[in-house]
Design an enzyme around this catalytic site. Structure first.
Site, PDB file in Angstrom:
ATOM      1  N   THR A  39       0.852  -1.189   0.000  1.00  0.00           N
ATOM      2  CA  THR A  39       0.000   0.000   0.000  1.00  0.00           C
ATOM      3  C   THR A  39       0.890   1.242   0.000  1.00  0.00           C
ATOM      4  OG1 THR A  39      -0.218   0.293   2.415  1.00  0.00           O
ATOM      5  CG2 THR A  39      -1.706  -1.296   1.349  1.00  0.00           C
TER       6      THR A  39
ATOM      7  N   TYR B 282       0.004  12.342  14.073  1.00  0.00           N
ATOM      8  CA  TYR B 282       0.673  11.406  13.155  1.00  0.00           C
ATOM      9  C   TYR B 282       1.386  10.311  13.942  1.00  0.00           C
ATOM     10  CZ  TYR B 282       4.108   9.424   9.997  1.00  0.00           C
ATOM     11  OH  TYR B 282       4.855   8.537   9.278  1.00  0.00           O
TER      12      TYR B 282
END
Length: 316
Positions: A26, A181
């Protein structure tokens, strides 16, 4: 054989052959994901780039083909920020089995405002963690059909200093982009480890491994036009940092080894050899907070609810 001796004999530039196997990466169109895909393509395996950007994926595939003649690489339309689209993306693969998936794709925002996915989740948590979490339930049948399917989750060295707020996983109350994040990557790492515990409990032939790239900078990364090109000034500015960190090509090494090395075990954490920041890949001790199985279990349950996913993710 000890883990240290395994690390010494693994040659990142002479990878074992993997003809007949299929790997999905991915975010394989750029950054570390691109180099994971390129290095896996060198083994003779079939490589699928999962990306929501067809044009960028085409550029990445052209670059890989130019460097690895005769390789079979293709694109899968994949948008991890749209959970309802993931089943169709997996169906479109038209595969009978998948030997490994590398969960690499991710969003990193440096400044406000807080943004959300189509499903209403905070963008980084929703894409980096929930997208891969939900994708697993659709990939499980394909991975189970392989002799020893592997799920390799790419975390981050930044997660070492973060802690999850289980009461505010979406950073709705106190949004700080860099912290959000780091927490999204930490959530991924918890997931990868909890997934392996659940696989072991079912005597599955699949395994789940967590890796991180250490410090990987664009300025130290070799050019792959048009995927990645840097100026002379950018190259020179990165040279001092090369003493402690590395390029994204080397940042791919832990994930590539986790896919290919038969000595890798489920539930391990792999990263660069030198202080976890640069060098050849090796297994390293889990961060102390990653060993907290209670947090991992609570995150799993919360992720099932947020992603509207099967609590077993398709596991037997």
């Amino acid at each position: 054989m000890t883990s240290e001796s395994q690390t010494r004999i693994w040659d990142v530039h002479r990878l074992p052959r993997a003809e007949g196997r299929t790997f999905l990466v991915t975010g394989g169109n750029a950054g570390i994901g691109y180099f994971v895909a390129e290095q896996l393509a060198e083994t003779g395996a079939d490589v699928v780039l999962g990306s929501r950007h067809p044009t960028k994926a085409e550029a990445a595939m052209a670059s890989i083909r130019s460097r690895v003649p005769g390789t079979y690489v293709r694109h899968c339309q994949l948008d991890l920020a749209d959970l309802s689209s993931l089943r169709n993306s997996v169906d479109a693969l038209e595969l009978d089995r998948l030997d490994a998936v590398v969960y690499n794709a991710g969003v990193a925002l440096d400044e406000p405002p807080r943004r959300e996915t189509k499903d209403g989740n905070e963008l980084m948590f929703g894409t980096n963690h929930l997208g891969h979490f939900a994708l697993t339930q659709w990939l499980t049948p394909l991975l189970s059909a392989a002799p020893a399917g592997r799920i390799v989750t790419v975390g981050s060295f930044a997660a070492k200093s973060e802690r999850l707020d289980l009461d505010d996983l979406q950073s709705a109350e106190d949004y700080r982009p860099k912290r959000a994040y780091g927490r999204s990557k930490l959530a991924q790492m918890y997931f990868g480890l909890e997934l392996d515990r659940r696989l072991r409990a079912t005597d599955s032939t699949m395994l789940s491994v967590v890796v991180h790239p250490g410090g990987a900078l664009d300025s130290l990364t070799p050019d792959r036009p048009p995927v990645h090109v840097k100026t002379v000034g950018e190259r020179l500015s990165g040279l001092p940092a090369g003493l402690v960190v590395q390029g994204k090509d080397a940042g791919a090494w832990p994930a590539v080894r986790a896919v290919l090395d038969p000595e890798v075990r489920g539930g391990q954490l792999w990263g660069p050899r030198l202080f976890g920041l640069r060098g050849r890949p090796r297994p390293e001790p889990l961060y102390s907070h990653l060993a907290d199985t209670a947090v991992a279990a609570r995150l799993w349950d919360a992720s099932c609810d947020l992603a509207d996913a099967d609590p077993n993710l398709g596991l037997p």
